[in-house]
Design a protein around this motif. Structure first.
Motif, mmCIF file in Angstrom:
data_model
loop_
_atom_site.group_PDB
_atom_site.id
_atom_site.type_symbol
_atom_site.label_atom_id
_atom_site.label_comp_id
_atom_site.label_asym_id
_atom_site.label_seq_id
_atom_site.Cartn_x
_atom_site.Cartn_y
_atom_site.Cartn_z
ATOM 1 N N ALA A 184 0.827 -1.211 0.000
ATOM 2 C CA ALA A 184 0.000 0.000 0.000
ATOM 3 C C ALA A 184 0.861 1.260 0.000
ATOM 4 O O ALA A 184 0.411 2.328 -0.429
ATOM 5 C CB ALA A 184 -0.928 0.010 1.211
ATOM 6 N N HIS A 185 2.116 1.140 0.471
ATOM 7 C CA HIS A 185 3.014 2.294 0.509
ATOM 8 C C HIS A 185 3.470 2.710 -0.887
ATOM 9 O O HIS A 185 3.965 3.824 -1.060
ATOM 10 C CB HIS A 185 4.238 1.972 1.372
ATOM 11 N N VAL B 152 -3.567 -7.751 15.146
ATOM 12 C CA VAL B 152 -4.470 -6.616 15.356
ATOM 13 C C VAL B 152 -4.006 -5.403 14.550
ATOM 14 O O VAL B 152 -4.823 -4.666 13.993
ATOM 15 C CB VAL B 152 -4.578 -6.265 16.859
ATOM 16 N N VAL B 153 -2.682 -5.199 14.466
ATOM 17 C CA VAL B 153 -2.151 -4.102 13.638
ATOM 18 C C VAL B 153 -2.593 -4.279 12.184
ATOM 19 O O VAL B 153 -3.062 -3.323 11.543
ATOM 20 C CB VAL B 153 -0.606 -4.049 13.709
ATOM 21 N N MET C 28 0.163 0.867 14.679
ATOM 22 C CA MET C 28 -0.610 1.330 13.525
ATOM 23 C C MET C 28 -0.287 2.795 13.217
ATOM 24 O O MET C 28 -0.118 3.179 12.052
ATOM 25 C CB MET C 28 -2.101 1.171 13.811
ATOM 26 N N VAL C 29 -0.195 3.623 14.259
ATOM 27 C CA VAL C 29 0.128 5.036 14.079
ATOM 28 C C VAL C 29 1.501 5.184 13.419
ATOM 29 O O VAL C 29 1.689 6.008 12.507
ATOM 30 C CB VAL C 29 0.105 5.772 15.434
ATOM 31 N N GLU C 30 2.467 4.395 13.872
ATOM 32 C CA GLU C 30 3.812 4.458 13.292
ATOM 33 C C GLU C 30 3.791 4.092 11.809
ATOM 34 O O GLU C 30 4.479 4.710 10.993
ATOM 35 C CB GLU C 30 4.744 3.516 14.060
ATOM 36 N N GLU C 31 2.979 3.099 11.457
ATOM 37 C CA GLU C 31 2.879 2.684 10.063
ATOM 38 C C GLU C 31 2.181 3.752 9.221
ATOM 39 O O GLU C 31 2.569 4.011 8.069
ATOM 40 C CB GLU C 31 2.116 1.362 9.976
ATOM 41 N N LEU C 32 1.175 4.400 9.786
ATOM 42 C CA LEU C 32 0.468 5.449 9.054
ATOM 43 C C LEU C 32 1.345 6.675 8.827
ATOM 44 O O LEU C 32 1.218 7.353 7.798
ATOM 45 C CB LEU C 32 -0.806 5.856 9.812
ATOM 46 N N SER C 33 2.237 6.964 9.763
ATOM 47 C CA SER C 33 3.143 8.103 9.566
ATOM 48 C C SER C 33 4.083 7.837 8.390
ATOM 49 O O SER C 33 4.420 8.752 7.634
ATOM 50 C CB SER C 33 3.939 8.381 10.842
#
Length: 235
Positions: free
Chosen positions: A45-46, A98-99, A157-162
């Protein structure tokens, strides 16, 4: 004289515990292998434009459902033994699952599994319902998803979204960093309401502010260049 049958009985108990650990370990290894496959799919997705991400989410869902089957196997074994005696064997892989679930849901997948109050992510109850496992059990000693595991997954999840915010700019998607920024700032505000006693959880949650700043810097640079689509900030 000490009756040596005492030690023979202890050895029997040790052997029984070893058998349980080996059985759980085998399931967790399979869960981990399938988890790596899920993460590899979602990592695409990145480098994929937003309007082309659906096939990735479909593939990820297939792998997540395969992991769900392993969680069912794990639950069947774990329910027969004290939860906190063995949960260290699977907690990391359950968090990773869960992530993946949260990322898949945030990217637009798992729509039918989101609750009415969770437009951007799945609550702990949503995740438990999807995996068909209890959450935050107190009344009995059985397999479940703990609050700590859920919160640690949200932080990952937040780290991945950043990361996704930065890579979205590379793909020419200037609206997504704004969307991500608004979401993780809301999530960070929620974490600030928590009085966390768990040392690991508290330290990890402190790191959310760095992810927020990273995305804010991206949005700031885009705004200086007038690259943010009109209406994105409001959205």
């Amino acid at each position: 004289m000490i009756d040596h049958r005492i030690f023979e009985d202890l050895q029997t108990k040790i052997d029984e515990e070893s058998t349980v650990r080996d059985e759980v370990h085998d399931i967790v290894q399979t869960l981990a292998r399938k988890g790596r496959s899920t993460q590899a799919i979602l990592s695409r997705a990145h480098s994929t434009p937003t309007d082309q991400v659906k096939p990735i989410l479909d593939d990820a869902l297939t792998e997540i459902l395969a992991q769900k089957e392993e969680v069912a196997r794990l639950k069947a074994v774990a329910d027969q033994h004290p939860f906190y005696k063995y949960n260290g064997l699977w907690t990391r892989e359950l968090q990773n699952l869960v992530v993946s679930i949260e990322l898949c849901a945030w990217l637009g997948g798992l729509q039918e599994h989101k609750g009415p109050s969770s437009a951007s992510f799945m609550t702990i109850e949503d995740v438990g319902k999807f995996l068909e496992i209890p959450v935050n059990l107190k009344e009995k000693d059985a397999f479940h998803l703990t609050i700590e595991e859920y919160l640690l997954a949200l932080i990952s999840m937040v780290e991945e979204l950043s990361r996704l915010a930065v890579n979205s700019v590379t793909l020419g998607d200037y609206g997504r960093p704004v969307q991500i920024g608004n979401f993780i700032k809301d999530l960070f505000a929620g974490f600030q309401l928590l009085n966390l006693k768990n040392d690991i959880l508290r330290k990890r949650s402190d790191g959310i502010k760095y992810s927020v700043k990273k995305v804010e810097d991206v949005v700031y640079d885009l705004s200086l260049r007038n690259l943010i689509p009109k209406g994105s900030a409001a959205a």
